[in-house]
Scaffold this motif. Structure first.
Motif, PDB file in Angstrom:
ATOM      1  N   LEU B  26       0.493 -10.048   1.009  1.00  0.00           N
ATOM      2  CA  LEU B  26       1.856 -10.198   0.491  1.00  0.00           C
ATOM      3  C   LEU B  26       1.862 -10.643  -0.972  1.00  0.00           C
ATOM      4  CD1 LEU B  26       3.743 -11.910   3.480  1.00  0.00           C
ATOM      5  CD2 LEU B  26       3.541  -9.483   2.931  1.00  0.00           C
ATOM      6  N   ASP B  27       0.733 -11.230  -1.431  1.00  0.00           N
ATOM      7  CA  ASP B  27       0.669 -11.680  -2.828  1.00  0.00           C
ATOM      8  C   ASP B  27       0.297 -10.562  -3.794  1.00  0.00           C
ATOM      9  OD1 ASP B  27       1.489 -14.281  -2.533  1.00  0.00           O
ATOM     10  OD2 ASP B  27      -0.493 -15.004  -1.979  1.00  0.00           O
ATOM     11  N   ILE B  28      -0.083  -9.403  -3.276  1.00  0.00           N
ATOM     12  CA  ILE B  28      -0.441  -8.284  -4.157  1.00  0.00           C
ATOM     13  C   ILE B  28       0.789  -7.446  -4.438  1.00  0.00           C
ATOM     14  CG2 ILE B  28      -1.874  -6.252  -4.471  1.00  0.00           C
ATOM     15  CD1 ILE B  28      -3.895  -7.359  -2.692  1.00  0.00           C
ATOM     16  N   LYS B  29       1.189  -7.431  -5.672  1.00  0.00           N
ATOM     17  CA  LYS B  29       2.318  -6.574  -6.069  1.00  0.00           C
ATOM     18  C   LYS B  29       1.857  -5.727  -7.239  1.00  0.00           C
ATOM     19  CE  LYS B  29       5.859  -9.109  -3.909  1.00  0.00           C
ATOM     20  NZ  LYS B  29       5.245  -8.794  -2.598  1.00  0.00           N
ATOM     21  N   LEU B  30       1.647  -4.442  -7.007  1.00  0.00           N
ATOM     22  CA  LEU B  30       1.247  -3.557  -8.101  1.00  0.00           C
ATOM     23  C   LEU B  30       2.489  -3.040  -8.802  1.00  0.00           C
ATOM     24  CD1 LEU B  30      -1.718  -1.517  -6.594  1.00  0.00           C
ATOM     25  CD2 LEU B  30      -1.766  -3.591  -7.976  1.00  0.00           C
ATOM     26  N   PRO B  31       2.475  -3.007 -10.134  1.00  0.00           N
ATOM     27  CA  PRO B  31       3.634  -2.503 -10.872  1.00  0.00           C
ATOM     28  C   PRO B  31       3.642  -0.981 -10.818  1.00  0.00           C
ATOM     29  CG  PRO B  31       1.860  -3.033 -12.378  1.00  0.00           C
ATOM     30  CD  PRO B  31       1.350  -3.350 -11.003  1.00  0.00           C
ATOM     31  N   TYR B  32       4.824  -0.381 -10.797  1.00  0.00           N
ATOM     32  CA  TYR B  32       4.870   1.081 -10.809  1.00  0.00           C
ATOM     33  C   TYR B  32       5.885   1.613 -11.816  1.00  0.00           C
ATOM     34  CZ  TYR B  32       8.654  -0.018  -7.565  1.00  0.00           C
ATOM     35  OH  TYR B  32       9.758  -0.553  -6.973  1.00  0.00           O
ATOM     36  N   ALA B  33       6.645   0.680 -12.414  1.00  0.00           N
ATOM     37  CA  ALA B  33       7.645   1.146 -13.375  1.00  0.00           C
ATOM     38  C   ALA B  33       7.621   0.226 -14.589  1.00  0.00           C
ATOM     39  CB  ALA B  33       9.025   1.142 -12.733  1.00  0.00           C
ATOM     40  N   ASP B  34       8.013   0.749 -15.710  1.00  0.00           N
ATOM     41  CA  ASP B  34       8.103  -0.130 -16.878  1.00  0.00           C
ATOM     42  C   ASP B  34       9.424  -0.901 -16.840  1.00  0.00           C
ATOM     43  OD1 ASP B  34      10.041   1.658 -17.671  1.00  0.00           O
ATOM     44  OD2 ASP B  34       8.732   2.728 -19.044  1.00  0.00           O
ATOM     45  N   SER B  35       9.665  -1.692 -17.865  1.00  0.00           N
ATOM     46  CA  SER B  35      10.822  -2.603 -17.817  1.00  0.00           C
ATOM     47  C   SER B  35      12.152  -1.852 -17.739  1.00  0.00           C
ATOM     48  CB  SER B  35      10.807  -3.524 -19.047  1.00  0.00           C
ATOM     49  OG  SER B  35      10.727  -2.730 -20.219  1.00  0.00           O
ATOM     50  N   SER B  36      12.157  -0.599 -18.160  1.00  0.00           N
ATOM     51  CA  SER B  36      13.414   0.159 -18.088  1.00  0.00           C
ATOM     52  C   SER B  36      13.543   0.896 -16.753  1.00  0.00           C
ATOM     53  CB  SER B  36      13.475   1.160 -19.247  1.00  0.00           C
ATOM     54  OG  SER B  36      12.461   2.131 -19.095  1.00  0.00           O
ATOM     55  N   GLY B  37      12.573   0.680 -15.825  1.00  0.00           N
ATOM     56  CA  GLY B  37      12.669   1.296 -14.506  1.00  0.00           C
ATOM     57  C   GLY B  37      12.054   2.673 -14.434  1.00  0.00           C
ATOM     58  N   LYS B  38      11.468   3.146 -15.569  1.00  0.00           N
ATOM     59  CA  LYS B  38      10.847   4.475 -15.576  1.00  0.00           C
ATOM     60  C   LYS B  38       9.460   4.389 -14.933  1.00  0.00           C
ATOM     61  CE  LYS B  38       9.712   7.909 -18.965  1.00  0.00           C
ATOM     62  NZ  LYS B  38       8.371   7.416 -19.152  1.00  0.00           N
ATOM     63  N   LEU B  39       9.111   5.373 -14.087  1.00  0.00           N
ATOM     64  CA  LEU B  39       7.801   5.387 -13.458  1.00  0.00           C
ATOM     65  C   LEU B  39       6.716   5.479 -14.517  1.00  0.00           C
ATOM     66  CD1 LEU B  39       8.135   7.727 -10.347  1.00  0.00           C
ATOM     67  CD2 LEU B  39       7.781   5.259 -10.390  1.00  0.00           C
ATOM     68  N   LEU B  40       5.593   4.810 -14.283  1.00  0.00           N
ATOM     69  CA  LEU B  40       4.486   4.841 -15.236  1.00  0.00           C
ATOM     70  C   LEU B  40       3.754   6.178 -15.140  1.00  0.00           C
ATOM     71  CD1 LEU B  40       3.067   1.270 -14.543  1.00  0.00           C
ATOM     72  CD2 LEU B  40       4.506   1.976 -16.448  1.00  0.00           C
ATOM     73  N   GLY B  41       3.214   6.654 -16.251  1.00  0.00           N
ATOM     74  CA  GLY B  41       2.384   7.855 -16.258  1.00  0.00           C
ATOM     75  C   GLY B  41       1.031   7.561 -15.643  1.00  0.00           C
ATOM     76  N   ASN B  42       0.198   8.603 -15.496  1.00  0.00           N
ATOM     77  CA  ASN B  42      -1.101   8.430 -14.826  1.00  0.00           C
ATOM     78  C   ASN B  42      -1.977   7.359 -15.471  1.00  0.00           C
ATOM     79  OD1 ASN B  42      -0.955  10.079 -12.596  1.00  0.00           O
ATOM     80  ND2 ASN B  42      -1.476  11.908 -13.770  1.00  0.00           N
ATOM     81  N   SER B  43      -2.215   7.498 -16.783  1.00  0.00           N
ATOM     82  CA  SER B  43      -3.132   6.549 -17.414  1.00  0.00           C
ATOM     83  C   SER B  43      -2.495   5.162 -17.516  1.00  0.00           C
ATOM     84  CB  SER B  43      -3.543   7.049 -18.802  1.00  0.00           C
ATOM     85  OG  SER B  43      -2.391   7.237 -19.593  1.00  0.00           O
ATOM     86  N   GLU B  44      -1.164   5.127 -17.731  1.00  0.00           N
ATOM     87  CA  GLU B  44      -0.483   3.827 -17.772  1.00  0.00           C
ATOM     88  C   GLU B  44      -0.617   3.100 -16.435  1.00  0.00           C
ATOM     89  OE1 GLU B  44       3.486   4.561 -20.466  1.00  0.00           O
ATOM     90  OE2 GLU B  44       3.179   5.794 -18.672  1.00  0.00           O
ATOM     91  N   LEU B  45      -0.498   3.856 -15.318  1.00  0.00           N
ATOM     92  CA  LEU B  45      -0.564   3.240 -13.996  1.00  0.00           C
ATOM     93  C   LEU B  45      -1.962   2.688 -13.739  1.00  0.00           C
ATOM     94  CD1 LEU B  45       0.774   2.502 -11.341  1.00  0.00           C
ATOM     95  CD2 LEU B  45       0.326   4.790 -10.501  1.00  0.00           C
ATOM     96  N   TRP B  46      -2.998   3.489 -14.087  1.00  0.00           N
ATOM     97  CA  TRP B  46      -4.374   2.985 -13.928  1.00  0.00           C
ATOM     98  C   TRP B  46      -4.551   1.679 -14.690  1.00  0.00           C
ATOM     99  CZ3 TRP B  46      -6.867   4.142  -9.973  1.00  0.00           C
ATOM    100  CH2 TRP B  46      -7.005   5.452  -9.485  1.00  0.00           C
TER     101      TRP B  46
END
Lengths: 203, 203, 203, 203
Positions: B26-46
């Motif tokens: 429950l303590d693991i939260k991976l980010p998937y969007a930037d601050s504006s709510g846009k999904l991260l691209g492939n390299s950004e997500l890695w």
């Protein structure tokens, strides 16, 4: 060590499987109000629920996957009668990967409608690949020269599992390749693989 | 009291270990969007996933630690056959410390890249020190003059544990000293200690 | 029905106790940054942790309480060998009250430094009163004319429990009265009562 | 396969039931401060708690429902002695529906005071209908020609269950129809149905 060892190892593992599979529901959040806090009408609510299909699909997929992993664990521990420190370590790593499943699943839910973004799918497939590898290691370690199996081994059952596990990692490499190309296809392929490994009589 | 007592005590403890180890996810939260709510691209997500290395390292460390503590619990309860109210109390305190592990771990994750701030590391090491002390107390209480051990005691195994536990609190005081000086070194030292206590044949 | 019934009832109850006791940790949130998101310094962090004493005290109190309730449950089910639908219902109500404990506890944490506001303390003491009542009902139902006890009843142990439970609800009414007057005193009184019921040889 | 199979299947299911029933408490959040962060006074707090009656009612209802489903599961697995892959799959689907219960329950809590909006009630009743269907399938599959029952079948008990399950889905279709018309009535009807299926001697 006597058979009691495996019993408590199985009980602990059952507990982890049971908690991990139940925690999946915490990721389901159905909307019931619009942005102004007003309750949704009947048709709006149905629509809002249907729009959560990736979340619900991921719940079902992960639930079946963890359920099937439990079945696999159960199946190989029917033959494993003894325990040692290495087996416990391999089992801890295996449980860690199972507990980890909701993390790549939650990521996949966000990216499933963007097939050109394959990072989430790769992480998801990679987790399953690691899990297949770990099941293999655990089984090879325990069954090598009958190391941790019981005295009256059901050699037929043992050989069946060994054969089924032989090309496990290979097909999961294929799953990884599919994840590179197509996210939804890889989700379905992983689910099919899990079901395949649940079938008892596959060669 | 008969052996049934220990059985249900072990089942309850297994349940607590299983839930505690699974809740770590429950303590693991991976980010998937930037601050504006846009999904991260492939390299950004890695990159975003890799930037979470303290969180992932803490997950792995705590998972192994709780797993090894379960192994220790399992190992000493192979010899303990009887139960009484004091044993149950010592066991409750032990379980409380195990359930508490995620709290100092979460704190350590925040402070790991700031080695000059050693409060989190001290709390983390202190929890482990208390746990080692508690394991010792429980074992000393149960094994003193064979109080709660079975009729046919495996004296060899009992003595091995007693010897291994002898300098347990001592080395954890060293761990506390290291935590005072260097946070990452103390994290690694604590993990090594846990693995050391998992090995069955250490003197 | 045979003894297997009680076994699975105990296993299910053990599971609920184990999850409920472990979930208590979810209520502990230690601060690590100030309002601007800056990490706290060493002395600031120590101070911030110490300021959470009601939270930590509530964690310890609730952990011991649920642990002792498990011990009580364990103790009476050593005598109860048979099961029926009414027993299962009484057991479900008992488990519901145990699972509910974190709710009044969390409320008490907020109000503990405001002794003039006794609503939270009343709710907290009321939950314990209901729990004592429920333990009594379950035990009276099961032990009445030895209804669900085994063939070879340990009458000495049965009578001890019956005597100990006789004035259980009475003292919890006193606890309710104390809660009306003084919050911290009622917290301590409830903890003492739980410990009292954990002792095996009290009259 | 031998009886050990069913044992571990039951232990795993018990774990899932125990976690699912305990997680219900996470949905209870009692207010303790007003919008400006000031603690509520005594009468304000009582009022604030009483205003949460749908939340508390839903907690009690779901708790009893899952508890009764456990009892049903327990009751049919007293007769089922053997296991196969199909039974495990049916059991996974059943557990999935039980783990899912908090989701429609949370929705119903929001909509219970708006009887003209029946979507939540339909989803709630629909989940129960699916669960009744699934219990039926599992039981029919296991008991068909005594497929997975033990050698010494208690035919009387088996027939009782079969008869009781015969019109299970039928009455749940009535529950669905009631949900279409009246939300509170459907909640009560579903609870009564659950209690009905908990009674051992109904025809």
């Amino acid at each position: 060590m006597d058979e009691k060892d495996t019993n408590r190892l199985e009980a602990f593992s059952d507990g982890v499987f049971a908690v991990a599979i139940t925690l999946l529901v915490l990721d389901i959040k159905l909307p019931y109000a619009d942005s102004s806090g007003k309750l949704l009408g009947n048709s709006e609510l149905w629509q809002a629920i249907f729009e959560q299909w990736p979340m619900l699909l991921a719940f079902v997929t992960s639930f079946f996957t963890i359920g099937i992993m439990w079945l696999n664990h159960h199946r190989i521990f029917k033959h494993i009668k003894h325990s040692d420190t290495s087996l416990v370590f391999l089992n801890i790593i295996l449980l860690m990967l199972i507990v980890f499943i909701p993390v790549p699943t939650a990521l996949l839910v966000e990216y499933i409608t963007h097939p050109e973004l394959n990072t989430a799918a790769l992480l998801y497939s990679g987790t399953f690949f690691a899990m297949a590898l770990c099941f293999n290691l655990l089984w090879r370690y325990a069954s090598y020269k009958g190391r941790l199996l019981g005295q009256q081994v059901d050699m037929d059952g043992v050989n069946k599992i060994s054969r089924q596990y032989l090309f496990g990692p290979l097909v999961y490499i294929i799953a990884l390749a599919i994840a590179w190309i197509n996210t939804p296809a890889s989700l379905i392929f992983n689910l099919l693989l899990a079901i395949f490994f649940a079938l008892p009589d596959t060669p």
